[in-house]
Design an enzyme around this catalytic site. Structure first.
Site, PDB file in Angstrom:
ATOM      1  N   PHE A 180       0.881  -1.288   0.129  1.00 21.38           N
ATOM      2  CA  PHE A 180      -0.035   0.125  -0.039  1.00 21.38           C
ATOM      3  C   PHE A 180       0.745   1.369  -0.007  1.00 21.38           C
ATOM      4  CE2 PHE A 180       0.774  -0.351   4.289  1.00 21.38           C
ATOM      5  CZ  PHE A 180       1.161   0.886   5.000  1.00 21.38           C
ATOM      6  N   LYS A 204      -0.614  -7.837  -8.999  1.00 24.95           N
ATOM      7  CA  LYS A 204      -1.652  -7.748  -8.125  1.00 24.95           C
ATOM      8  C   LYS A 204      -1.395  -6.602  -7.002  1.00 24.95           C
ATOM      9  CE  LYS A 204      -2.837  -8.932  -4.243  1.00 24.95           C
ATOM     10  NZ  LYS A 204      -3.414  -7.987  -3.161  1.00 24.95           N
ATOM     11  N   GLU A 207      -4.786  -4.323  -2.180  1.00 25.47           N
ATOM     12  CA  GLU A 207      -6.357  -4.133  -2.178  1.00 25.47           C
ATOM     13  C   GLU A 207      -6.695  -2.843  -1.513  1.00 25.47           C
ATOM     14  OE1 GLU A 207      -5.506  -6.973   1.494  1.00 25.47           O
ATOM     15  OE2 GLU A 207      -4.501  -6.439  -0.521  1.00 25.47           O
ATOM     16  N   SER A 257       5.278  -6.938   4.518  1.00 24.01           N
ATOM     17  CA  SER A 257       5.946  -7.337   5.793  1.00 24.01           C
ATOM     18  C   SER A 257       6.878  -8.472   5.834  1.00 24.01           C
ATOM     19  CB  SER A 257       4.563  -7.339   6.587  1.00 24.01           C
ATOM     20  OG  SER A 257       3.891  -8.591   6.265  1.00 24.01           O
ATOM     21  N   CYS A 312       9.687   1.341   4.115  1.00 31.10           N
ATOM     22  CA  CYS A 312      10.727   0.476   4.708  1.00 31.10           C
ATOM     23  C   CYS A 312      12.069   0.967   4.566  1.00 31.10           C
ATOM     24  CB  CYS A 312      10.796  -0.671   4.038  1.00 31.10           C
ATOM     25  SG  CYS A 312      11.478  -0.537   2.090  1.00 31.10           S
ATOM     26  N   GLU A 412       8.983  -3.780  13.783  1.00 27.60           N
ATOM     27  CA  GLU A 412       8.995  -2.597  12.883  1.00 27.60           C
ATOM     28  C   GLU A 412       7.502  -1.800  13.231  1.00 27.60           C
ATOM     29  OE1 GLU A 412       9.560  -1.698   7.870  1.00 27.60           O
ATOM     30  OE2 GLU A 412       8.537  -3.684   8.757  1.00 27.60           O
TER      31      GLU A 412
END
Length: 527
Positions: A180, A204, A207, A257, A312, A412
Site C-alpha cells: 500500500f 496484483k 487491495e 511485511s 521500509c 517494525e
C-alpha cells in the site's frame, strides 16, 4: 479513466464520499467507483461476489469497491499473458525500449494527476505523493535503456575454431504483488523492467490502494503496449495463493511485511518459481559527536516521520554516540513542530496512517514502549486534525532510553515513531546495528572520513548512507536490502532486476572452413 460499475451503466453505486480539501472545506462526491480488472487488454467489471471496501485514510469513508478476482478471471489473465509472450519476446529490443520512452513521457505529462490520485487513496501529502510517482518514472527511464543491460558476452577461439557466447532471454509470465505504501513507485519497479526485458506481467496491487495502478495501466496502454502484455487482477490471500502456484508464472516479485515475505518466498520457491521478496526493516541512523548538529536533527525528523513512517527505508532508531546524546532535547523541539494533515494541506508534514487497524497497532506499540520503561519524550498518540475526526492520525512520537529487548525496538513500527539509543563508541554502534536481524538501510552522520569508512566497511546492511539519511539508490543501481529484510538472490531495479527477469543461454559454436561456399555463382540473398 475506465470505470464500469456493477450497479449502474456509469460504473458507480450511490453513496456519499467525503474527500478532504485544504483541511477545511469538504467535497461531496456522490458515487463509489467499482475498481476494474485489466485482462487481455480490456478494463472490465469482475463477476465476483466478494468485494473489499477501499477507504480514504483521512476520513475512513469508502471511496471505491475492489473485486476479489474469480479463478476463471485469473486463469484468463495468465493465459492472455502467456499467449502475448509468444509474440512479445520476438519484438526487437529497441522497439521495447521505445515503448518505455513513450510511457515515461506520458507519466511525466500526468505526474501531478497521478500524485493527486495517489494522495487521495493513500493519505500521503502531495509532496510525498509526487516523490512516489517521480521515483517510479526514474525506473521507467532505466527500462528504456534495456538494450545495454541485456548484452551478453563472447570469447572467440575458446578452442581451435570454436567460439562461446552468452545471450540473455526473457522467462515468460512474471508476477508482482505490491504494498500500500508506494502504489506508483513499486509497481513501476517491477513491470516496466520485466516487460522491457521481453516478458509479460500480471500485477496484483494492494487491495488498500488499487486506483493508482489502474491509472498506470491506462497510460501504459495509451503508450502503445500490446494487448496482453500487462494484466491487473485484484484480491487478497486467496488470489495471491493462486498466483504463487500457477505453473505458467515464472517469477514472483513482492514487497511487504516480514511474515508475508517469508510466506511468499517459501511458497513460491516450493512451486519452483524465481522469487524476490522485500520485507521489513529497522533502520538505524548513527550520530557521531563530530557531526553537523543542524543537519542531523533536520534529517532525523524528515527520515523518521516523513510519509507517516510508512516506508521500509524510514529511520526508526537514532543511535547517539557519546556526547551526541545531548542533542535529544533539540530533536524533540523540532519534531514538535511537525503535524500531520490532509493530502493537500500545505502546512502538513505528513498524512494519516493507511487504516484504522494500522493506527491501532502503532498505538499499541507506543503504549508497550511506555510500559516497558522507555521515556516517551514526545507522545503523538492523542493527535487530532481539525475537520477530520475519523482519520488515522498519529503525531510525531519520540522515545529515549530505549533498550534492545523492548517491543518498540524489536518490531517494525511503521508509524511516525523514533526511538533513541545511547552508546559510548562507534564500535558499540556497529555491534548494535549488526545484532539487529534486519539489513535494509542505515546511515552515519559524521565529519570523519575514517569513521565513515569503518562504518560502511563493517556494517552488515545492504544500503548505507554517509550524511544521507535515507540511502535509496537511484535506478541504475539496485535496491539491495540484506538479511531479514530480503528473501531471494537478485534485487529490484538496476542490473540485478534484468538478471531476475531473464535467463542466460550459453552457445558454443564451431564452423568449418571446408563448408564455406565458393565459386562465381554464389550469392547471399538478404531479406
Amino acid at each position: 479513466m475506465y470505470w464500469r460499475g456493477r450497479s449502474d451503466s456509469n460504473g458507480y453505486r450511490n453513496s456519499a464520499i467525503r474527500f478532504c480539501d485544504n483541511g477545511s472545506s469538504k467535497k461531496d462526491i456522490a458515487m463509489i467507483k467499482s475498481v476494474p480488472l485489466f485482462i487481455d487488454g480490456e478494463f472490465r467489471q469482475s463477476v465476483t461476489e466478494e468485494w473489499v471496501d477501499v477507504t480514504n485514510p483521512a476520513t475512513n469513508d469508502v471511496i471505491a469497491e475492489l473485486p476479489c478476482a474469480t479463478e476463471p478471471e485469473m486463469v484468463e489473465a495468465i493465459t492472455s499473458a502467456a499467449n502475448a509472450f509468444q509474440s512479445w519476446k520476438a519484438v526487437a529490443v529497441p522497439d521495447r525500449a521505445r515503448l518505455m520512452l513513450r510511457y515515461q513521457h506520458l507519466l511525466k505529462e500526468h505526474h501531478d494527476e497521478l500524485a493527486t490520485l495517489l494522495s487521495q487513496e493513500t493519505g500521503k501529502i502531495l509532496a510525498d505523493a509526487k516523490g512516489d510517482v517521480w521515483r517510479g518514472i526514474e525506473v521507467v527511464e532505466q527500462a528504456a535503456n534495456i538494450a545495454s543491460n541485456m548484452m551478453g558476452e563472447m570469447v572467440e577461439n575458446v578452442a581451435t575454431d570454436i567460439d562461446t557466447y552468452s545471450i540473455t532471454q526473457p522467462l515468460g509470465v512474471c508476477c508482482g504483488i505490491t504494498p500500500f505504501n508506494f502504489p506508483a513507485m513499486i509497481p513501476l519497479w517491477m513491470f516496466p523492467i520485466a516487460i522491457a526485458s521481453g516478458n509479460t506481467f500480471v500485477l496484483k496491487p494492494s487491495e488498500q490502494v488499487p486506483l493508482t495502478s489502474i491509472r498506470l495501466a491506462e497510460l501504459f496502454e495509451q503508450a502503445g503496449a500490446p494487448k496482453g502484455v500487462l494484466q491487473i487482477i485484484h484480491g487478497r490471500k486467496q488470489q495471491v495463493d493462486f498466483l504463487l502456484s500457477h505453473p505458467d508464472i515464472r517469477t514472483i516479485s513482492f514487497v511487504g511485511s516480514v511474515p508475508v515475505a517469508q510466506y511468499i518466498y517459501q511458497t513460491g520457491t516450493q512451486h519452483f518459481k524465481r522469487v524476490q521478496a522485500f520485507a521489513g526493516a529497522k533502520n538505524h541512523m548513527v550520530v557521531m559527536p563530530d557531526a553537523n548538529k543542524a543537519q542531523v536533527i533536520s534529517n532525523l525528523v524528515g527520515a523518521s516521520v516523513g510519509a507517516a513512517g510508512q516506508r521500509c527505508m524510514a529511520i526508526s532508531v537514532a543511535v547517539f554516540i557519546d556526547g551526541a546524546k545531548e542533542w535529544i532535547p533539540d530533536l524533540k523541539n523540532e519534531m514538535e513542530k511537525i503535524q500531520p494533515g490532509c493530502w493537500d494541506d500545505a502546512n502538513a508534514g505528513y498524512g494519516p496512517l493507511i487504516s484504522a487497524p494500522a493506527k491501532t497497532r502503532v498505538l499499541g506499540l507506543i503504549q508497550e514502549g511506555k510500559d516497558q520503561g522507555a521515556v516517551c519524550e514526545l507522545d503523538g498518540s492523542q493527535c487530532t486534525v481539525d475537520g477530520f475526526p475519523n482519520g488515522n492520525w498519529i503525531g510525531p512520537t519520540l522515545f529515549s532510553g530505549v533498550k534492545t529487548n523492548m517491543s518498540i525496538y524489536q518490531q517494525e513500527i511503521f508509524g511516525p515513531v523514533l526511538m533513541c539509543i545511547e552508546v559510548d563508541t562507534l564500535e558499540d554502534a556497529i555491534a548494535l546495528v549488526n545484532n539487529n536481524p534486519y539489513g535494509n538501510g542505515t546511515s552515519i552522520f559524521t565529519a570523519s572520513g575514517g569513521a565513515a569508512r569503518k562504518y560502511q566497511h563493517e556494517i552488515q546492511v545492504g544500503q548505507v548512507g554517509i550524511n544521507v539519511p535515507v540511502p535509496v539508490p537511484l535506478p541504475f543501481f539496485s535496491f539491495t536490502g540484506w538479511r531479514g529484510s530480503f528473501y531471494g538472490d537478485l534485487h529490484a531495479y538496476g542490473k540485478q532486476a534484468v538478471r531476475f527477469y531473464t535467463e542466460t543461454k550459453t552457445v558454443t559454436a564451431r564452423w568449418f572452413d571446408d563448408d564455406i561456399p565458393s565459386g562465381p555463382n554464389f550469392t547471399i540473398h538478404l531479406k
